[in-house]
Scaffold this motif. Structure first.
Motif, PDB file in Angstrom:
ATOM      1  N   THR A 215       0.838  -1.197   0.000  1.00 22.19           N
ATOM      2  CA  THR A 215       0.000   0.000   0.000  1.00 22.19           C
ATOM      3  C   THR A 215       0.875   1.250   0.000  1.00 22.19           C
ATOM      4  OG1 THR A 215      -1.715  -1.171   1.235  1.00 22.19           O
ATOM      5  CG2 THR A 215      -1.801   1.237   1.253  1.00 22.19           C
ATOM      6  N   HIS A 216       0.502   2.223  -0.823  1.00 18.96           N
ATOM      7  CA  HIS A 216       1.278   3.455  -0.884  1.00 18.96           C
ATOM      8  C   HIS A 216       0.367   4.619  -1.244  1.00 18.96           C
ATOM      9  CE1 HIS A 216       1.201   2.040  -5.077  1.00 18.96           C
ATOM     10  NE2 HIS A 216       1.302   3.311  -5.422  1.00 18.96           N
ATOM     11  N   SER A 217       0.865   5.812  -0.990  1.00 16.14           N
ATOM     12  CA  SER A 217       0.122   7.030  -1.323  1.00 16.14           C
ATOM     13  C   SER A 217       1.090   8.028  -1.944  1.00 16.14           C
ATOM     14  CB  SER A 217      -0.524   7.626  -0.068  1.00 16.14           C
ATOM     15  OG  SER A 217       0.456   7.910   0.918  1.00 16.14           O
ATOM     16  N   ILE A 218       0.534   9.005  -2.663  1.00 14.93           N
ATOM     17  CA  ILE A 218       1.358  10.019  -3.329  1.00 14.93           C
ATOM     18  C   ILE A 218       0.913  11.399  -2.860  1.00 14.93           C
ATOM     19  CG2 ILE A 218       2.095  10.984  -5.537  1.00 14.93           C
ATOM     20  CD1 ILE A 218       1.441   8.308  -6.829  1.00 14.93           C
ATOM     21  N   ARG A 219       1.895  12.176  -2.399  1.00 15.34           N
ATOM     22  CA  ARG A 219       1.602  13.533  -1.949  1.00 15.34           C
ATOM     23  C   ARG A 219       2.848  14.390  -2.136  1.00 15.34           C
ATOM     24  NH1 ARG A 219      -0.603  15.346   4.083  1.00 15.34           N
ATOM     25  NH2 ARG A 219      -0.798  17.597   3.609  1.00 15.34           N
ATOM     26  N   ASP A 220       2.654  15.572  -2.697  1.00 16.32           N
ATOM     27  CA  ASP A 220       3.762  16.514  -2.924  1.00 16.32           C
ATOM     28  C   ASP A 220       4.906  15.848  -3.687  1.00 16.32           C
ATOM     29  OD1 ASP A 220       2.368  18.473  -1.515  1.00 16.32           O
ATOM     30  OD2 ASP A 220       3.272  17.874   0.399  1.00 16.32           O
ATOM     31  N   PHE A 225       5.286   4.625   1.267  1.00 18.21           N
ATOM     32  CA  PHE A 225       4.886   3.226   1.380  1.00 18.21           C
ATOM     33  C   PHE A 225       4.470   2.922   2.818  1.00 18.21           C
ATOM     34  CE2 PHE A 225       7.858   3.396  -2.178  1.00 18.21           C
ATOM     35  CZ  PHE A 225       7.126   2.744  -3.167  1.00 18.21           C
ATOM     36  N   GLU A 226       3.354   2.222   2.943  1.00 16.26           N
ATOM     37  CA  GLU A 226       2.866   1.819   4.263  1.00 16.26           C
ATOM     38  C   GLU A 226       3.456   0.444   4.581  1.00 16.26           C
ATOM     39  OE1 GLU A 226       1.277   3.967   5.964  1.00 16.26           O
ATOM     40  OE2 GLU A 226       0.965   5.373   4.307  1.00 16.26           O
ATOM     41  N   ILE A 227       4.596   0.449   5.235  1.00 14.43           N
ATOM     42  CA  ILE A 227       5.320  -0.792   5.523  1.00 14.43           C
ATOM     43  C   ILE A 227       5.595  -0.850   7.019  1.00 14.43           C
ATOM     44  CG2 ILE A 227       7.419  -2.128   5.092  1.00 14.43           C
ATOM     45  CD1 ILE A 227       7.682  -0.556   2.442  1.00 14.43           C
ATOM     46  N   ASP A 228       5.070  -1.874   7.675  1.00 12.05           N
ATOM     47  CA  ASP A 228       5.327  -2.007   9.109  1.00 12.05           C
ATOM     48  C   ASP A 228       6.034  -3.316   9.444  1.00 12.05           C
ATOM     49  OD1 ASP A 228       3.318  -3.807   8.670  1.00 12.05           O
ATOM     50  OD2 ASP A 228       1.860  -2.870  10.021  1.00 12.05           O
ATOM     51  N   ARG A 229       6.530  -4.006   8.411  1.00 10.89           N
ATOM     52  CA  ARG A 229       7.275  -5.239   8.657  1.00 10.89           C
ATOM     53  C   ARG A 229       8.609  -4.933   9.330  1.00 10.89           C
ATOM     54  NH1 ARG A 229       6.233 -10.004   6.212  1.00 10.89           N
ATOM     55  NH2 ARG A 229       8.453 -10.476   6.150  1.00 10.89           N
ATOM     56  N   LYS A 230       9.017  -5.794  10.237  1.00 11.56           N
ATOM     57  CA  LYS A 230      10.299  -5.652  10.911  1.00 11.56           C
ATOM     58  C   LYS A 230      11.326  -6.549  10.227  1.00 11.56           C
ATOM     59  CE  LYS A 230       8.435  -2.964  13.987  1.00 11.56           C
ATOM     60  NZ  LYS A 230       8.688  -1.499  13.965  1.00 11.56           N
ATOM     61  N   HIS A 231      12.505  -6.009   9.992  1.00 12.52           N
ATOM     62  CA  HIS A 231      13.566  -6.768   9.348  1.00 12.52           C
ATOM     63  C   HIS A 231      14.818  -6.726  10.221  1.00 12.52           C
ATOM     64  CE1 HIS A 231      10.950  -5.970   5.874  1.00 12.52           C
ATOM     65  NE2 HIS A 231      11.514  -7.018   5.310  1.00 12.52           N
ATOM     66  N   PRO A 232      15.555  -7.840  10.299  1.00 13.38           N
ATOM     67  CA  PRO A 232      16.838  -7.811  11.014  1.00 13.38           C
ATOM     68  C   PRO A 232      17.787  -6.803  10.371  1.00 13.38           C
ATOM     69  CG  PRO A 232      16.194 -10.061  10.427  1.00 13.38           C
ATOM     70  CD  PRO A 232      15.259  -9.156   9.707  1.00 13.38           C
ATOM     71  N   GLU A 233      18.747  -6.329  11.128  1.00 15.77           N
ATOM     72  CA  GLU A 233      19.669  -5.318  10.618  1.00 15.77           C
ATOM     73  C   GLU A 233      20.471  -5.811   9.418  1.00 15.77           C
ATOM     74  OE1 GLU A 233      22.151  -3.847  13.694  1.00 15.77           O
ATOM     75  OE2 GLU A 233      20.525  -2.903  14.827  1.00 15.77           O
ATOM     76  N   ASN A 256      13.521   7.342   2.541  1.00 18.12           N
ATOM     77  CA  ASN A 256      13.870   8.121   3.722  1.00 18.12           C
ATOM     78  C   ASN A 256      13.293   7.459   4.971  1.00 18.12           C
ATOM     79  OD1 ASN A 256      11.146   8.844   3.936  1.00 18.12           O
ATOM     80  ND2 ASN A 256      11.437  10.848   2.965  1.00 18.12           N
ATOM     81  N   ILE A 257      13.473   8.091   6.116  1.00 18.17           N
ATOM     82  CA  ILE A 257      13.069   7.481   7.381  1.00 18.17           C
ATOM     83  C   ILE A 257      11.562   7.245   7.446  1.00 18.17           C
ATOM     84  CG2 ILE A 257      12.784   9.680   8.600  1.00 18.17           C
ATOM     85  CD1 ILE A 257      14.040   8.287  11.066  1.00 18.17           C
ATOM     86  N   ASP A 258      10.803   8.019   6.660  1.00 17.63           N
ATOM     87  CA  ASP A 258       9.347   7.853   6.624  1.00 17.63           C
ATOM     88  C   ASP A 258       8.906   6.901   5.520  1.00 17.63           C
ATOM     89  OD1 ASP A 258       8.860   9.681   8.754  1.00 17.63           O
ATOM     90  OD2 ASP A 258       9.197  11.348   7.359  1.00 17.63           O
ATOM     91  N   LYS A 259       9.882   6.184   4.956  1.00 15.80           N
ATOM     92  CA  LYS A 259       9.627   5.227   3.861  1.00 15.80           C
ATOM     93  C   LYS A 259       9.011   5.922   2.652  1.00 15.80           C
ATOM     94  CE  LYS A 259       9.376   1.125   6.799  1.00 15.80           C
ATOM     95  NZ  LYS A 259       9.707   1.804   8.062  1.00 15.80           N
ATOM     96  N   GLU A 260       9.621   7.049   2.287  1.00 17.26           N
ATOM     97  CA  GLU A 260       9.188   7.835   1.136  1.00 17.26           C
ATOM     98  C   GLU A 260      10.317   7.922   0.114  1.00 17.26           C
ATOM     99  OE1 GLU A 260       6.312  11.171   3.279  1.00 17.26           O
ATOM    100  OE2 GLU A 260       8.479  11.530   3.101  1.00 17.26           O
ATOM    101  N   ILE A 261       9.923   8.182  -1.129  1.00 19.00           N
ATOM    102  CA  ILE A 261      10.893   8.440  -2.187  1.00 19.00           C
ATOM    103  C   ILE A 261      10.302   9.469  -3.138  1.00 19.00           C
ATOM    104  CG2 ILE A 261      10.059   6.531  -3.643  1.00 19.00           C
ATOM    105  CD1 ILE A 261      12.971   6.153  -4.572  1.00 19.00           C
ATOM    106  N   ASP A 262      11.128  10.386  -3.612  1.00 23.53           N
ATOM    107  CA  ASP A 262      10.666  11.354  -4.603  1.00 23.53           C
ATOM    108  C   ASP A 262      10.322  10.629  -5.899  1.00 23.53           C
ATOM    109  OD1 ASP A 262      11.040  13.499  -2.902  1.00 23.53           O
ATOM    110  OD2 ASP A 262      13.072  13.914  -3.625  1.00 23.53           O
TER     111      ASP A 262
END
Length: 283
Positions: A215-220, A225-233, A256-262
């Motif tokens: 799931t994802h959304s587009i703004r500005d 991306f709506e991602i809440d999966r946890k991954h090992p380092e 980026n830290i908010d799981k966004e990309i231009d």
């Protein structure tokens, strides 16, 4: 060229060649927000005899492929000595620089095996090459895991199945950096250092999940991306996205830290070129 590369690599795989291509797993999402992980092995491993028991033979065959690749990529270097080839390979970008240094290391090992075979030893999980020629000391000490990264990098270049774009560069910078970190010492007619690529994006190269159309959304002009999966380092993930009939594969390292990309970054750098990693669109 593709036929020679394909058949040689197929033979090496058939006799048990081991390299560290990323293990790719796919993650699909259901309408209720749940997810399913699909695992498939990506490593190359033969099934009959193992060339891993004959490291000199494995190296000579991979070196032959690399030398062939250099000649095919830079036809003007065909017939030159290995030293002349190294000095003539361009180094104006990371792709060229890393390929050039891989060839330099390969040249050092190859000359040891061909001209001073007793100087090539593997013990205590380390490759040790030490010989002299015309007053110059040639030496290489590297861990066995670094040697495996070295082989993996060469196969990725020669096979070309990751393309030559941002995804390949990110994977290769990581593998190359891991290889360098496993080199205890190097000395040849050029220097006692291995040249390093830029500090641009690195992509974790060993295990990666592919998230299929999350799931994802587009703004500005940003895609979130709506991602809440946890991954090992130590594990990475890629987002597979189909947009306006175009396919994209975005590594988490590019978000980026908010799981966004231009959107501009997506369109410019992250088109899916394949064939590796293979996207399982039937899931």
């Amino acid at each position: 060229m593709k036929s020679i590369v394909y058949h040689t690599l197929t033979m090496l795989e058939d006799v048990g060649m081991s390299i560290n291509y990323p293990d790719i797993r796919h993650v699909t999402f259901d309408d209720e927000g749940g997810s399913t992980l699909h695992c498939y092995a990506s490593c190359m491993m033969g099934t009959r005899v193992s060339i891993e028991q004959n490291q000199p033979m494995k190296f000579i065959m991979i070196f032959t492929l690399l030398d062939y690749f250099i000649d095919a990529t830079y036809p003007e270097l065909e017939g030159k000595s290995f030293s002349q080839k190294y000095k003539a390979i361009p180094e104006s970008n990371d792709y060229q620089l890393m390929l050039r240094e891989l060839f330099r290391i390969a040249k050092l090992i190859r000359n040891s095996l061909v001209h001073n075979p007793s100087s090539f030893t593997i013990k205590n999980d380390k490759l040790d090459v030490n010989y002299s020629f015309r007053g110059t000391k040639f030496c290489l000490v590297m861990s066995f895991s670094a040697l495996n990264d070295f082989y993996t990098a060469i196969v990725m270049y020669v096979k070309g199945d990751l393309g030559e774009g941002a995804y390949f560069h990110g994977i290769m910078r990581s593998i190359y950096s891991n290889m360098i970190s496993g080199v205890d010492y190097i000395s040849d007619e050029f220097s006692k250092e291995i040249n390093k690529p830029s500090d641009e994006l690195k992509i974790m190269p060993y295990v990666r999940d592919i998230l299929i159309n999350p799931t994802h959304s587009i703004r500005d002009n940003k895609i979130k991306f709506e991602i809440d999966r946890k991954h090992p380092e130590w594990q990475g993930f890629d987002v597979y996205l189909k947009k306006e009939n175009n396919e994209y594969l975005v590594p988490m390292e590019a978000l980026n830290i908010d799981k966004e990309i231009d959107e501009s970054d997506l369109f410019k750098n992250w088109s899916y070129v394949g064939p590796f990693p293979q996207i399982r669109k039937d899931l």
